[in-house]
Structure formats: C-alpha cells, structure tokens
Write a protein that holds these residues in place. Structure first.
Motif, PDB file in Angstrom:
ATOM      1  N   UNK A 121       0.852  -1.178   0.000  1.00  0.00           N
ATOM      2  CA  UNK A 121       0.000   0.000   0.000  1.00  0.00           C
ATOM      3  C   UNK A 121       0.894   1.236   0.000  1.00  0.00           C
ATOM      4  N   UNK A 122       0.548   2.196  -0.813  1.00  0.00           N
ATOM      5  CA  UNK A 122       1.357   3.413  -0.922  1.00  0.00           C
ATOM      6  C   UNK A 122       1.049   4.373   0.225  1.00  0.00           C
ATOM      7  N   UNK A 123       1.963   5.293   0.422  1.00  0.00           N
ATOM      8  CA  UNK A 123       1.762   6.320   1.450  1.00  0.00           C
ATOM      9  C   UNK A 123       0.518   7.147   1.125  1.00  0.00           C
ATOM     10  N   UNK A 124       0.307   7.441  -0.121  1.00  0.00           N
ATOM     11  CA  UNK A 124      -0.872   8.222  -0.512  1.00  0.00           C
ATOM     12  C   UNK A 124      -2.157   7.494  -0.132  1.00  0.00           C
ATOM     13  N   UNK A 125      -2.194   6.190  -0.319  1.00  0.00           N
ATOM     14  CA  UNK A 125      -3.373   5.410   0.059  1.00  0.00           C
ATOM     15  C   UNK A 125      -3.576   5.424   1.571  1.00  0.00           C
ATOM     16  N   UNK A 126      -2.489   5.330   2.320  1.00  0.00           N
ATOM     17  CA  UNK A 126      -2.577   5.385   3.786  1.00  0.00           C
ATOM     18  C   UNK A 126      -3.074   6.755   4.241  1.00  0.00           C
ATOM     19  N   UNK A 127      -2.563   7.810   3.606  1.00  0.00           N
ATOM     20  CA  UNK A 127      -3.011   9.160   3.946  1.00  0.00           C
ATOM     21  C   UNK A 127      -4.498   9.314   3.653  1.00  0.00           C
ATOM     22  N   UNK A 128      -4.961   8.713   2.573  1.00  0.00           N
ATOM     23  CA  UNK A 128      -6.379   8.790   2.222  1.00  0.00           C
ATOM     24  C   UNK A 128      -7.240   8.089   3.273  1.00  0.00           C
ATOM     25  N   UNK A 129      -6.765   6.971   3.810  1.00  0.00           N
ATOM     26  CA  UNK A 129      -7.486   6.277   4.880  1.00  0.00           C
ATOM     27  C   UNK A 129      -7.655   7.212   6.076  1.00  0.00           C
ATOM     28  N   UNK A 130      -6.585   7.897   6.448  1.00  0.00           N
ATOM     29  CA  UNK A 130      -6.642   8.829   7.582  1.00  0.00           C
ATOM     30  C   UNK A 130      -7.570  10.000   7.283  1.00  0.00           C
ATOM     31  N   UNK A 150     -10.064  10.085   5.228  1.00  0.00           N
ATOM     32  CA  UNK A 150     -11.444   9.583   5.220  1.00  0.00           C
ATOM     33  C   UNK A 150     -11.977   9.373   6.639  1.00  0.00           C
ATOM     34  N   UNK A 151     -11.069   9.144   7.586  1.00  0.00           N
ATOM     35  CA  UNK A 151     -11.457   8.951   8.987  1.00  0.00           C
ATOM     36  C   UNK A 151     -11.516  10.270   9.762  1.00  0.00           C
ATOM     37  N   UNK A 152     -11.351  11.391   9.071  1.00  0.00           N
ATOM     38  CA  UNK A 152     -11.475  12.692   9.724  1.00  0.00           C
ATOM     39  C   UNK A 152     -10.185  13.298  10.226  1.00  0.00           C
ATOM     40  N   UNK A 153      -9.053  12.788   9.795  1.00  0.00           N
ATOM     41  CA  UNK A 153      -7.758  13.323  10.202  1.00  0.00           C
ATOM     42  C   UNK A 153      -7.293  14.379   9.209  1.00  0.00           C
ATOM     43  N   UNK A 154      -6.552  15.354   9.710  1.00  0.00           N
ATOM     44  CA  UNK A 154      -5.968  16.384   8.856  1.00  0.00           C
ATOM     45  C   UNK A 154      -4.484  16.457   9.153  1.00  0.00           C
ATOM     46  N   UNK A 155      -3.719  16.915   8.177  1.00  0.00           N
ATOM     47  CA  UNK A 155      -2.271  16.952   8.307  1.00  0.00           C
ATOM     48  C   UNK A 155      -1.802  18.306   8.813  1.00  0.00           C
ATOM     49  N   UNK A 156      -0.978  18.282   9.860  1.00  0.00           N
ATOM     50  CA  UNK A 156      -0.335  19.481  10.377  1.00  0.00           C
ATOM     51  C   UNK A 156       1.100  19.508   9.857  1.00  0.00           C
ATOM     52  N   UNK A 157       1.382  20.445   8.939  1.00  0.00           N
ATOM     53  CA  UNK A 157       2.733  20.565   8.392  1.00  0.00           C
ATOM     54  C   UNK A 157       3.731  20.947   9.480  1.00  0.00           C
ATOM     55  N   UNK A 158       3.310  21.791  10.394  1.00  0.00           N
ATOM     56  CA  UNK A 158       4.191  22.259  11.458  1.00  0.00           C
ATOM     57  C   UNK A 158       4.640  21.112  12.359  1.00  0.00           C
ATOM     58  N   UNK A 185      -6.663  14.151  14.685  1.00  0.00           N
ATOM     59  CA  UNK A 185      -8.118  14.163  14.785  1.00  0.00           C
ATOM     60  C   UNK A 185      -8.445  14.605  16.205  1.00  0.00           C
ATOM     61  N   UNK A 186      -8.854  15.857  16.353  1.00  0.00           N
ATOM     62  CA  UNK A 186      -9.108  16.408  17.689  1.00  0.00           C
ATOM     63  C   UNK A 186     -10.298  15.740  18.379  1.00  0.00           C
ATOM     64  N   UNK A 187     -11.337  15.377  17.632  1.00  0.00           N
ATOM     65  CA  UNK A 187     -12.502  14.766  18.277  1.00  0.00           C
ATOM     66  C   UNK A 187     -12.169  13.374  18.808  1.00  0.00           C
ATOM     67  N   UNK A 188     -11.251  12.674  18.163  1.00  0.00           N
ATOM     68  CA  UNK A 188     -10.820  11.351  18.631  1.00  0.00           C
ATOM     69  C   UNK A 188      -9.644  11.452  19.605  1.00  0.00           C
ATOM     70  N   UNK A 189      -9.009  12.621  19.644  1.00  0.00           N
ATOM     71  CA  UNK A 189      -7.817  12.861  20.463  1.00  0.00           C
ATOM     72  C   UNK A 189      -6.706  11.854  20.139  1.00  0.00           C
TER      73      UNK A 189
END
Length: 81
Positions: free
Chosen positions: A1-10, A12-20, A26-30
C-alpha cells in the motif's frame, strides 16, 4: 500500500495533516499519527490503530514509532487541546 493510500485512509477517517508538527490529527478522537508511524505500518496496523477507542478525556493517543517523552507529550497535548 502506498503512502498516498494510507493518507487517504486517515483523511477519510477525519484526520488532517499538520505541516508544522508533521502529524495527522483528529481532535474529536484525540489521536495523532506521526508520518513515520504511517510509513512503517501496514494497512491492517493503521486500521487497527484507528479502531482503538479514544483515550479518556484530557488525554491523547499518539501513534509514533518511538513514544514521545513525557515533556514532549505534555507540549503536544497543550498545543492540540
């Protein structure tokens, strides 16, 4: 599985990427996943980590290859909460 596919899974689950912080958050899931953890995990490991229950109120679940030190964890919790 590629990194892009893994990122898409995250994403889709409501996660966002923090560049910093170089974390998927995912704040709601903590929960927060490091890029290294994502890269090194299989799809099954990633989905299993996503399926774990959210931690108790006020705490966070950090998925890193090496657990952050207590001081780093406290800093991250303060920033993310």
């Amino acid at each position: 599985m590629t990194m892009r596919q893994k990122m898409q899974i995250l994403e889709d689950a409501g996660y966002w990427y923090s560049f910093e912080r170089e974390l998927y958050i995912n704040r709601s899931e903590r929960k927060a996943f490091s890029v290294e953890f994502i890269e090194d995990s299989s799809e099954e490991q990633l989905r299993a980590a996503l399926a774990t229950p959210a931690p108790l109120a006020g705490d966070w679940d950090f998925k890193f290859n090496t657990a952050p030190s207590p001081s780093v964890k406290r800093q991250l919790v303060a920033i993310l909460s």
